[in-house]
Structure formats: C-alpha cells, structure tokens
Enzyme design. Sequence first.
Site, PDB file in Angstrom:
ATOM      1  CD  GLU A  48      -2.828   1.293   2.380  1.00 44.08           C
ATOM      2  OE1 GLU A  48      -2.681   0.556   3.372  1.00 44.08           O
ATOM      3  OE2 GLU A  48      -3.810   2.032   2.205  1.00 44.08           O
TER       4      GLU A  48
ATOM      5  CB  CYS B 182      -7.265   3.241   4.202  1.00 46.30           C
ATOM      6  SG  CYS B 182      -7.818   2.373   5.663  1.00 46.30           S
TER       7      CYS B 182
ATOM      8  CG  ASN C 257      -9.060  -2.242   2.853  1.00 51.89           C
ATOM      9  OD1 ASN C 257      -8.406  -3.223   3.170  1.00 51.89           O
ATOM     10  ND2 ASN C 257      -8.965  -1.097   3.498  1.00 51.89           N
ATOM     11  CD  GLU C 258      -8.967  -2.775   7.735  1.00 54.77           C
ATOM     12  OE1 GLU C 258      -9.255  -1.621   8.103  1.00 54.77           O
ATOM     13  OE2 GLU C 258      -7.970  -3.373   8.150  1.00 54.77           O
TER      14      GLU C 258
HETATM   15  O1  AHR Z   1      -2.093  -1.391   6.802  1.00 54.22           O
HETATM   16  C1  AHR Z   1      -2.502  -0.126   7.191  1.00 54.22           C
HETATM   17  C2  AHR Z   1      -4.007   0.041   7.133  1.00 54.22           C
HETATM   18  O2  AHR Z   1      -4.602  -0.825   8.039  1.00 54.22           O
HETATM   19  C3  AHR Z   1      -4.674  -0.313   5.833  1.00 54.22           C
HETATM   20  O3  AHR Z   1      -4.681   0.736   4.937  1.00 54.22           O
HETATM   21  C4  AHR Z   1      -6.069  -0.631   6.246  1.00 54.22           C
HETATM   22  O4  AHR Z   1      -6.670  -1.593   5.414  1.00 54.22           O
HETATM   23  C5  AHR Z   1      -5.934  -1.086   7.676  1.00 54.22           C
HETATM   24  O5  AHR Z   1      -6.768  -0.418   8.519  1.00 54.22           O
END
Ligand code: AHR
Length: 647
Positions: A30, A240, A370-371
């Site tokens: 990321e 994120c 994602n989450e």
């Molecule tokens: O890995 C850091 C963050 O942790 C990522 O962006 C997110 O998916 C999670 O909350």
Amino acid sequence: MLCFVGSLVFAQKEFKGKAISPDLFGIFYEDISYAADGGLYAELLQNRSFEYSPSDKDNWSNESNWQPLTAWEFETDGFGYGSLSIETKSPIHSNNPHYVVVEIEEEGKEGIGLINHGYDGITVKAGETYNFSAFLKPLTKDPFEIVVQLRDENGKKIAVDSFSTNSTNWKNYKRTLTASAASNQASLVILIKTKGKLALDMISLFPQKTFKNRPNGMRDDLAQVIADLHPKFMRFPGGCVVHGDGLGNMYRWQNTIGPLEERVEIRNIWGYRQSMGLGYFEYFQFCEDIGAKPVPVVAAGVSCQNSGGTWRIPETSQKCFPLEDMDAYIQEVLDLVEYANGSATSKFGSKRAEAGHPKPFDVEYLGIGNEDKITPEFEERFKLIEAAVKAKYPEITIIGTVGPGPDGDDYEKGWALANELDLEVVDEHFYETPEWFLNNLNRYDDYDRTQAKVYIGEFAAHDSKRSNNLRTALAEAAFMTSIERNGDLVSMVSYAPLLARKDHISWSPDLIYFTDEAVLKTANYYVQKLFSNYAGDVYYDGIFSFKEETEKELVSTSCVKQSLTGDIVLKLVNTNEYPITIIIDLSPFRIKGSQATKIILTGDALAENTFENPDAVVPQESSMQVKSSFLYEVPANSLTVIRTSGK
Ligand code: AHR
C-alpha cells in the site's frame, strides 16, 4: 510403492499429508508512509508536477503546509533576477493543471531558475547516470538556453548539461546527467539563461538503474529486498488508499495509466500526495518481475467509513456512490480486468499493449472492498459489482471483505454476506497484541471448511510500543505455523504494512523501513522471508512430540513438504525464555540419516533491528545431521527452520 501430491503411501503404513495452498505467503503493498513517491517508485524529485496543495496534508500528519512550489526553491545565485509564478491557463493536460512560469528579467552570470531537493535531499552515486526530463514551453520568443546541474550538499556541481528549446509548444526534453561524485544531500538545479518567460512542468530525475532496468520503474535496492521474499502474490494498491477519504479520494485505476503527464494525481489518505507515477501498469509489471500473482483490490462503490477522520468520533462516515452511478463504476471494474487480461486488440488490453506489455498479466484474483463497514448500502453495491464480474469473468476469484478486526459486527456480517453469495475467498485483517497471536493458534482449526477460504490480507503483532522486536516477530511466526497447519483453509496471507520511509511514517510497525541510502530489514521481515522461502504444498501432522506432557504446546511447529523437490521443511517457534527439547520423528519419510540446512532467528526478545544496528536480529544458517528420529533443543526466543531432503 506410490507417491503423489497430497500424500505419501508406504507399503506397510499409510502416512498421509494434507494438500495446502501453494500460494500461501505473499505481500500487501500500500502507498502508506511514502511507500510509493519517495519510496519504491524511483523518481528522485518531489512535487515534479507542481500539484501539491494545502489539502494534501491532514492536520494529524507531520508534514508542513503544502502548495504548488513545495520542495522547490527559486535560484538566482548568478546575480540574475526575475520571478516565479504558478499558472493554470494552458497546461500540458487538463489532468495536470498547475505548472511553473519563470520570468527572466536579467539572466546574470549563471541564469535563474529552480532547485529541487527531492525527499530529504537527493542521493546520487558516483559514476551513475540519471535521466533528466522536463516539459518546457516558451511563452516569449524561442529558443531558451537551459542548463541542468546536479549539485552536492556544498553546492559543488557534480554533473552539468545544457540544451536549447526548439518549440513554442509544450515539448518534452530529455538529458542524462552522470554524477562525478556521490552525495546524499544533492539537488537538481535548472537554470534559464535567456531573458523572457518560460513555462516548465513534469520535471523529473530518474536513476537509469532501476529494478530490472524498467523505465519509470522501481528503486533497485528496495525492490530487491521485496523480491527476496519470493512472494507468491502481491495485493495492491491498498488498504484504505483503495476506498479513500470520501468518494473523490477513491483510487480509480484508469486515472493511473498512460502518459505520466496525463495521470490524475490525488491526495493520499495517509496525509500526503500520490503522483500516480507508480500506477496500475507499473504494479502489474512489478508483480511479474518478482514472480508474484497480482491481486488488485477495487473499492466496493463506498468510501472508507473513517472518511474525514471520523475514527476519532463514534459516528461513521461511509459515503456511497448513488445507485444510478453504479453502472458506470461497475464498467470501470470490468475494464480493469480487460486491461489486465484482455487481448492486445481489445479496448483496454490495447492500452496495456501500448504501455509495452501485449501479453496479458493473467490476473486470477480481484479484491472488492477493504475493511469496509458492512452496511446495507455496502452490501447492495458489493453484490452488484460481484455479480457483474462473475457474469463476465467467471474465472476470476473474487475476494470479499469481513471488516477490520478478527471478530465483531463487520466480521459477522461480512462472513454472512460471503456465505449468502457463496464467495470463494474472504479477506480477514488483524492487528493484535503478541499475546493475542499466541492465544489464537487454534483460530482456524475448527473453521467451517465448506465456507469461503480465508485470505489474511493484513496482519501484524502490535505491542504497546508498536515495535518490530523479536517478540512480535516470533508471535507472528508461531501464528504462521498454525496457518500452515490450516493451509487447506487459509489460502493466502500477507503482513501489513510492507514499507515505510524513515521520518515519514504513517503507521507502525512495518515490515521494511528505508531512507534514500539504506533498507532496514526487521525481525518481522526475516520471519516472513523464512516462511515464504521455505513454504511447502503438503502439510504433515504427527512429526513432533515432547518428553513431558506438560511441555506440550510450548513450541509451535509445522512440517511441510515441497513436492517439486521432495524436501521436508520443519519450522519450530519457541517464544519462551528458556530452551525446550522436542522429539522429531522423520521415520515416515524414511529418512535414515542425512545433512540438513538449519536456519535460526534468535536473540533477546526485545532485540530490534535499527538503522544504527541493522543486524541485531538476523537469521544464522548452518548445517546439521538429522536422523529418523532425533532430539532438537529449540533455543529460547527463536524460530528454527530445518530443511532436509525427503528423497
Ligand atoms: O495497513 C494499514 C491500514 O490498516 C490499511 O490501509 C487498512 O486496510 C488497515 O486499517
């Protein structure tokens, strides 16, 4: 008599292994903590496109206020004078609206112009060549005489070149600069030696040497440390970063391909800016270069539930595309699959071919979401995207999301949705204490094997200091032995986050830290590397036992076979402060006595690799003799990997 994948069958006694995922250990990349610009993406200049803006910076990040001339200085040290302005009237492309105009009233002895100091100073190596590139547009008469220089920390010129403009329109000029000396605080200087007004944009300095010598490629040393993990897959671009801080900040893949000057930069959710120089093409190319299957993730038509920083208040702030906009968004997702996998003559496959890769990238997986907070709005949009992708590309494995934690409301609802849709894989995340990992070694033993497979897309042991000490690494290692044991259910796993630039850290701990000059491998990195480099595809029970019943479970173990070579790999993790002797029975493999490779990662539980002491915790390799059955003393605070030949 017979020998086949998934089991070993012997004349007298049947000794069966369990087939486990061959893609178990991968990475999650990321753009967080300057992982892309100022990190893996090898561009050396900061804010090359004059697009920085005060809104890039969040009030919780430690960057100073930003504007289009951030990282740039006005240079007049040859007694010339003039002025700088930022304009938007006639940009190279509307996606890249800002550019700088230098008005040269008096050119003086040296000319006047601009300096860029990169990210914390530019690091150049003696004898290495750097590609300079800039778009220039004379606004008064042509030609303009231009000088480009590399200067060291004392202002001494260590590379110089010059050229003249020869067009009254925006034109890209390229030169090469070879540094005569090394510097870790160098700067790039552009001097204009002609009176008049000149517009400049997309000013770039790139090392000629990149990973696999890719143009617009990756920083060689950093990419190599990632490649050394031999990851089976790479999930990207977030995190994120994918669902974004509000709908306008969502990561849209089609804005990240094509000519660099036409890509759409956006604010990074972690409080800085993404140039998108590292975009979807470069991600796919990098995956191919390191032998990792690409696992792209797209947003599920909703933004991060913490948009606007709402993790600090009880209310959530998930924003959703209006349903009438979903068809267009879904088409975008389908176009991504075509971009990756379509023929070179298809609408989007042809863009991939234009970028230099006519062959498809063979994407097998697509993450959706994602989450995310599993709201009815999320579910509705997820279902629409999932159904459309499956209808057009049934061969793609969709990865669903089950919230940010190992349990709770989103976890429950995410799994319920996965079951309703009969998803093949879901993405679980956990950032928990080392104790949590050690207390959850049986987490997957009783998971329902008829449900979706599990991809642990993000995990890391967080102690109270969020450090990368051996204790956290060993908690992860112990947990990973349980993942191998459950490798029939857990199909993929990746530590998070992967990269962080020193002094620009948005989140810790991370797997790899870096400056411009150094790459720091943490104890956690070595754990991931050992599991990945010594992965297997068949798991065996019943290999380890203890002298005392009371010692049972003090050491976490796994035994896997690599079918290709027939090698047997044992992993043993002791998180106690004292050694423990374990009985290892290799008789089912008919190993009578042979040499094996032994790798041990051990030290003080609180030992940690730092830039000052990068080798506090590093694996030590030696050879050992193994027998059909033997005792092994597992050192205190250690991970041992033993690889022996099963043939
Ligand atoms: O890995 C850091 C963050 O942790 C990522 O962006 C997110 O998916 C999670 O909350």
